[in-house]
Enzyme design. Structure first.
Site, PDB file in Angstrom:
ATOM      1  N   GLY A 106      77.057  34.675  30.059  1.00  0.00           N
ATOM      2  CA  GLY A 106      75.426  34.730  30.418  1.00  0.00           C
ATOM      3  C   GLY A 106      74.797  36.232  31.030  1.00  0.00           C
ATOM      4  O   GLY A 106      76.037  37.213  29.896  1.00  0.00           O
ATOM      5  N   CYS A 107      74.529  36.975  31.796  1.00  0.00           N
ATOM      6  CA  CYS A 107      74.049  38.110  31.699  1.00  0.00           C
ATOM      7  C   CYS A 107      74.649  39.359  32.061  1.00  0.00           C
ATOM      8  O   CYS A 107      75.491  38.947  33.365  1.00  0.00           O
ATOM      9  CB  CYS A 107      72.820  37.922  33.007  1.00  0.00           C
ATOM     10  SG  CYS A 107      72.496  39.512  33.609  1.00  0.00           S
ATOM     11  N   PHE A 108      74.812  40.165  30.970  1.00  0.00           N
ATOM     12  CA  PHE A 108      75.551  40.907  31.828  1.00  0.00           C
ATOM     13  C   PHE A 108      76.202  41.981  32.587  1.00  0.00           C
ATOM     14  O   PHE A 108      76.503  42.581  33.659  1.00  0.00           O
ATOM     15  CB  PHE A 108      76.204  41.834  30.417  1.00  0.00           C
ATOM     16  CG  PHE A 108      75.221  42.566  29.626  1.00  0.00           C
ATOM     17  CD1 PHE A 108      73.999  43.095  30.598  1.00  0.00           C
ATOM     18  CD2 PHE A 108      74.863  42.825  28.614  1.00  0.00           C
ATOM     19  CE1 PHE A 108      73.002  43.411  29.414  1.00  0.00           C
ATOM     20  CE2 PHE A 108      74.592  43.446  27.333  1.00  0.00           C
ATOM     21  CZ  PHE A 108      72.983  43.920  28.874  1.00  0.00           C
ATOM     22  N   TRP A 109      74.738  41.584  33.530  1.00  0.00           N
ATOM     23  CA  TRP A 109      74.740  42.651  34.728  1.00  0.00           C
ATOM     24  C   TRP A 109      75.024  42.034  35.715  1.00  0.00           C
ATOM     25  O   TRP A 109      75.806  42.704  37.118  1.00  0.00           O
ATOM     26  CB  TRP A 109      72.711  42.630  35.807  1.00  0.00           C
ATOM     27  CG  TRP A 109      72.054  43.573  33.922  1.00  0.00           C
ATOM     28  CD1 TRP A 109      72.433  44.031  33.563  1.00  0.00           C
ATOM     29  CD2 TRP A 109      70.777  43.540  34.209  1.00  0.00           C
ATOM     30  NE1 TRP A 109      71.464  45.200  32.409  1.00  0.00           N
ATOM     31  CE2 TRP A 109      70.454  44.382  33.108  1.00  0.00           C
ATOM     32  CE3 TRP A 109      69.407  42.935  34.790  1.00  0.00           C
ATOM     33  CZ2 TRP A 109      68.910  44.487  33.041  1.00  0.00           C
ATOM     34  CZ3 TRP A 109      68.287  42.905  34.828  1.00  0.00           C
ATOM     35  CH2 TRP A 109      68.488  43.740  33.855  1.00  0.00           C
TER      36      TRP A 109
END
Length: 181
Positions: free
Chosen positions: A14-17
């Site tokens: 998912g979102c790498f952040w």
């Protein structure tokens, strides 16, 4: 960074952040770098990856000291901090760039990851089958500078406060023994 005890893991979940913020907290993790992997475009941009046309996934490259944290422990955190049962989706993020995939960098990682997925499915740990792919690492392209260390640099941004912070807090609660003091 150059230590005989260092190994590299690459996870797309998912979102790498969000992923970066969680894995940075683990004792023994030396570096977490967001980027793109698994696609057909060389040196893709964030906009190209988000378009879904490159087949790259948002991912993190983790450099860790295997004497301090094992690959098995990283797999535990990986599977506990995203939904590995949804194909090309994590929450409201939809597209191949948000898929669940492990990119192994050694034959031993491949064995461990495949066994982990098999056990999760056999033991019915999730309500649905785990769809996480296990693939050989391909070239990893670092994300643009503004993505690096995003949560720590922007804790007051709405996405960080509303989405990432609760995930980090949940991780710290359930994995207290892994968290860097």
């Amino acid at each position: 960074m150059n230590s005989d005890n260092n190994e590299t893991a690459i996870f797309a979940n998912g979102c790498f952040w969000c992923s970066e913020a969680i894995f940075q907290k683990i004792n023994g993790v030396k570096e977490v770098l967001p980027g793109y992997i698994g696609g057909i475009t060389e040196n893709p941009t964030y906009e190209e990856v988000c378009s879904g046309t490159t087949n790259h996934a948002e991912a993190i490259k983790i450099v860790f000291d295997y004497k301090q944290v094992s690959y098995q422990q990283l797999l535990e955190v990986f599977f506990a901090t995203h939904d590995p049962t949804t194909l090309n989706r994590q929450g409201n993020d939809i597209g191949t760039q948000y898929r669940s995939e492990i990119f192994y960098t050694t034959p031993h990682q491949k064995e461990q990851a495949e066994l982990f997925v098999k056990v999760l499915n056999e033991e019915l740990i999730f309500d649905k089958p785990v769809v996480t792919k296990v693939s050989k690492a391909t070239p990893f392209y670092f994300a643009e500078n503004y993505h690096q260390n995003y949560f720590n640099n922007h804790p007051d941004k709405t996405y960080c406060a509303m989405v990432i912070s609760p995930k980090v807090n949940k991780f710290e609660k359930f994995f207290q023994e892994y968290v860097t003091k």
